[in-house]
Design an enzyme around this catalytic site. Structure first.
Site, PDB file in Angstrom:
ATOM      1  N   HIS A   1       0.961  -1.168   0.181  1.00 25.91           N
ATOM      2  CA  HIS A   1       0.059   0.024   0.075  1.00 25.91           C
ATOM      3  C   HIS A   1       0.884   1.168  -0.123  1.00 25.91           C
ATOM      4  O   HIS A   1       1.853   1.415   1.077  1.00 25.91           O
ATOM      5  CB  HIS A   1      -1.048  -0.154   1.248  1.00 25.91           C
ATOM      6  CG  HIS A   1      -2.071  -1.078   1.337  1.00 25.91           C
ATOM      7  ND1 HIS A   1      -2.288  -1.754   2.308  1.00 25.91           N
ATOM      8  CD2 HIS A   1      -2.685  -1.437   0.037  1.00 25.91           C
ATOM      9  CE1 HIS A   1      -3.383  -2.706   1.887  1.00 25.91           C
ATOM     10  NE2 HIS A   1      -3.625  -2.338   0.591  1.00 25.91           N
TER      11      HIS A   1
ATOM     12  N   GLU B   1       2.007   3.860   3.068  1.00 25.67           N
ATOM     13  CA  GLU B   1       2.517   3.581   4.338  1.00 25.67           C
ATOM     14  C   GLU B   1       4.172   3.253   4.120  1.00 25.67           C
ATOM     15  O   GLU B   1       4.686   2.122   4.222  1.00 25.67           O
ATOM     16  CB  GLU B   1       1.897   1.842   4.463  1.00 25.67           C
ATOM     17  CG  GLU B   1       0.507   1.603   4.670  1.00 25.67           C
ATOM     18  CD  GLU B   1      -0.214   0.458   4.495  1.00 25.67           C
ATOM     19  OE1 GLU B   1       0.478  -0.694   4.464  1.00 25.67           O
ATOM     20  OE2 GLU B   1      -1.457   0.383   4.423  1.00 25.67           O
TER      21      GLU B   1
ATOM     22  N   ARG C   1      -3.260   4.963  -2.000  1.00 26.99           N
ATOM     23  CA  ARG C   1      -3.003   3.778  -1.422  1.00 26.99           C
ATOM     24  C   ARG C   1      -2.957   2.581  -2.497  1.00 26.99           C
ATOM     25  O   ARG C   1      -2.095   1.599  -2.442  1.00 26.99           O
ATOM     26  CB  ARG C   1      -4.183   3.291  -0.725  1.00 26.99           C
ATOM     27  CG  ARG C   1      -4.595   1.795  -0.237  1.00 26.99           C
ATOM     28  CD  ARG C   1      -5.940   1.449   0.292  1.00 26.99           C
ATOM     29  NE  ARG C   1      -6.353   0.009   0.527  1.00 26.99           N
ATOM     30  CZ  ARG C   1      -5.872  -0.462   1.546  1.00 26.99           C
ATOM     31  NH1 ARG C   1      -5.485   0.185   2.634  1.00 26.99           N
ATOM     32  NH2 ARG C   1      -6.474  -1.655   1.765  1.00 26.99           N
TER      33      ARG C   1
ATOM     34  N   HIS D   1       3.170  -3.859   6.392  1.00 22.72           N
ATOM     35  CA  HIS D   1       2.159  -2.904   6.586  1.00 22.72           C
ATOM     36  C   HIS D   1       2.258  -1.781   7.526  1.00 22.72           C
ATOM     37  O   HIS D   1       2.983  -1.885   8.557  1.00 22.72           O
ATOM     38  CB  HIS D   1       0.606  -3.367   6.467  1.00 22.72           C
ATOM     39  CG  HIS D   1       0.245  -4.103   5.478  1.00 22.72           C
ATOM     40  ND1 HIS D   1      -0.734  -3.878   4.368  1.00 22.72           N
ATOM     41  CD2 HIS D   1       0.589  -5.431   5.062  1.00 22.72           C
ATOM     42  CE1 HIS D   1      -0.727  -4.877   3.695  1.00 22.72           C
ATOM     43  NE2 HIS D   1       0.079  -6.042   4.069  1.00 22.72           N
TER      44      HIS D   1
ATOM     45  N   GLU E   1       1.531  -5.027  11.032  1.00 22.20           N
ATOM     46  CA  GLU E   1       1.186  -3.702  10.893  1.00 22.20           C
ATOM     47  C   GLU E   1       2.115  -2.784  11.943  1.00 22.20           C
ATOM     48  O   GLU E   1       1.979  -2.982  12.980  1.00 22.20           O
ATOM     49  CB  GLU E   1      -0.307  -3.708  11.610  1.00 22.20           C
ATOM     50  CG  GLU E   1      -1.466  -4.375  10.470  1.00 22.20           C
ATOM     51  CD  GLU E   1      -1.738  -3.546   9.427  1.00 22.20           C
ATOM     52  OE1 GLU E   1      -1.308  -2.354   9.131  1.00 22.20           O
ATOM     53  OE2 GLU E   1      -2.273  -3.975   8.470  1.00 22.20           O
TER      54      GLU E   1
END
Length: 465
Positions: free
Chosen positions: A224, A227, A282, A352, A426
């Site tokens: 993405h 990020e 994104r 991510h 994440e």
């Protein structure tokens, strides 16, 4: 005139005074209210990824334009929806509450006052009957453009040079891949696995001693585009792995016995776009038939339960799955590479941001994979190890039950292909900065994550056939 219009159309997006709200949805009615708002106001969802993922008791982060922020704020107050944050608050607002029959100022932690509230049970209530906890009347980000500008808070050591303490644009990253091969020819090789729709190369760095067949781990960053801390980690990993070989016992053992296949930027076109045009982009940059909307969400484009979510079929949505599984050149390049190395790849790790989680399969179903307990054990220890550096706390678990159900994700695809240890990080933070983590937080994020990845790699080396 045509030239002027074209120039205007391509001017970089600015986000002056745009805000990021955080709301806590208490019931179905509040969830429906927020969903209804999206019919008339464009909301950019930061967490979860899309409106259809919203559920009761979920904390939701979303970006809204300056012109619509007052409407959002009024609606939240009117329907008693909590909204909170950690951004700076205007200190000029005067607020009082009634405590024991006397008027007293209610200040927030930054010394600013919050609003006019009356004490009512465990909550404070104002004249419109909006009910909020004391620390809830805030906004995560008050001025998005200000935060975008502030993320570059580390000075260049040498102007224009690649730095592990800074965010690097695509040109710097390409040059960096060349230098890593030149500096460590016995340990690093660069493999072009394909190209993007805009004909940018997709480079994988193979890190490990070159002699013989061995176990491998595939790692990718930046699927993405916005990020940014994710590609920063992949660069850090390669740097630290090569730098510590022969000095650090664990890393030396790993590189002697394993190969790491590192894709530092998965979504190259999108990443370039976030640097040149739209920091909040994104998706990738592919054109869509019968639509003026650009891009596919590469993490909805894998051939695993690809069409199970009807809400991912709109090209104008941030989570658009594409016209078919593996329709995107980037997805196809990665899947072809992994399939061709399936005998040796024992783990898949994708990075991510944000929310500080370590996720395991599945996303498309609440059913648990056969080795669920094993995956949970690895995730538990990996998050514990990560926390030893700076006490950063991660939660862990299957995607579907830990956050929300997803379809067409790389993690589930890799697992169902036969790679039985798949993980999605994440990275930092939990929402104060969101996608705009300041450069001063890059090194701490990378250092703690490196500990976790090294543990996973050691586990793979010891426990996989």
């Amino acid at each position: 005139m045509g030239v002027i219009c074209s120039t205007l159309a391509m001017a970089p997006v600015h986000f002056d005074r745009e805000k990021v709200f955080r709301v806590k949805l208490q019931d179905e009615k509040q969830s429906s209210i927020l969903k209804d708002l999206t019919q008339t106001i464009e909301l950019d969802f930061w967490y979860p990824d899309a409106i259809h993922d919203i559920a009761v008791n979920m904390t939701v982060d979303f970006r809204v334009s300056e012109k619509d922020s007052q409407t959002i704020q009024s609606t939240l107050e009117q329907h008693k929806i909590h909204y909170e944050g950690t951004g700076k608050q205007p200190k000029a607002t005067i607020a009082y509450i009634v405590l024991g029959g006397a008027l007293n100022p209610l200040t927030n932690s930054s010394g600013g006052v919050v609003s006019l509230w009356l004490l009512s049970g465990d909550h404070y209530q104002n004249s419109t009957n909006s009910i909020l906890t004391v620390d809830a009347f805030k906004i995560l980000i008050q001025d998005l453009q200000e935060e975008i500008d502030k993320q570059f808070d580390v000075k260049d050591e040498i102007a224009g040079r690649h730095s592990y303490a800074k965010y690097n644009d695509w040109d710097k990253i390409v040059s960096w891949t060349e230098k890593m091969v030149e500096k460590h020819p016995e340990m690093v090789s660069r493999i072009k696995i394909g190209s993007t729709v805009e004909d940018n190369p997709l480079y994988v760095l193979k890190v490990g001693k070159k002699d013989g067949e061995r176990k491998g781990i595939f790692m990718d960053c930046g699927i993405h585009a916005r990020e940014w801390v994710s590609p920063a980690f992949c660069q850090w990993f390669v740097y630290q792995a090569t730098k510590s070989y022969g000095k650090n016992k664990i890393m030396t053992k790993l590189l002697d016995r394993m190969n790491f296949y590192v894709l530092p930027v998965y979504n190259v076109d999108g990443y370039i776009w976030t640097w040149t045009q739209d920091r909040m982009w994104r998706k990738n940059r592919s054109k869509n038939q019968n639509s003026t909307c650009i891009g596919t969400d590469l993490n909805r484009n894998f051939d695993v339960s690809w069409d199970s979510s009807p809400n991912t079929d709109n090209p104008c949505q941030a989570v658009y799955r594409g016209p078919a599984p593996e329709s995107e050149k980037e997805t196809k390049a990665v899947t072809n590479f992994i399939r061709s190395h399936l005998n040796s790849i024992k783990a898949y790790i994708t990075f991510h941001s944000y929310s500080q989680m370590l996720l395991i399969p599945y996303g498309y179903t609440i059913e648990l994979p056969p080795n669920h307990q094993d995956l949970m054990k690895v995730a538990r220890i990996a998050t514990d190890v990560l926390s030893t550096r700076y006490e950063t706390r991660y939660i862990y678990g299957p995607i579907a039950s830990t956050i929300y159900k997803t379809s067409g994700s790389s993690l589930d695809w890799a697992y169902d292909l036969g790679i039985k240890h798949t993980f999605a990080f994440e990275l930092r933070d939990k929402g104060k900065f969101g996608f705009l983590l300041p450069e001063s937080r890059i090194k701490p994020t990378c250092k703690e994550t490196m500990l976790s990845v090294k543990f996973i790699a050691k586990y793979i080396l010891k426990h996989t056939p």
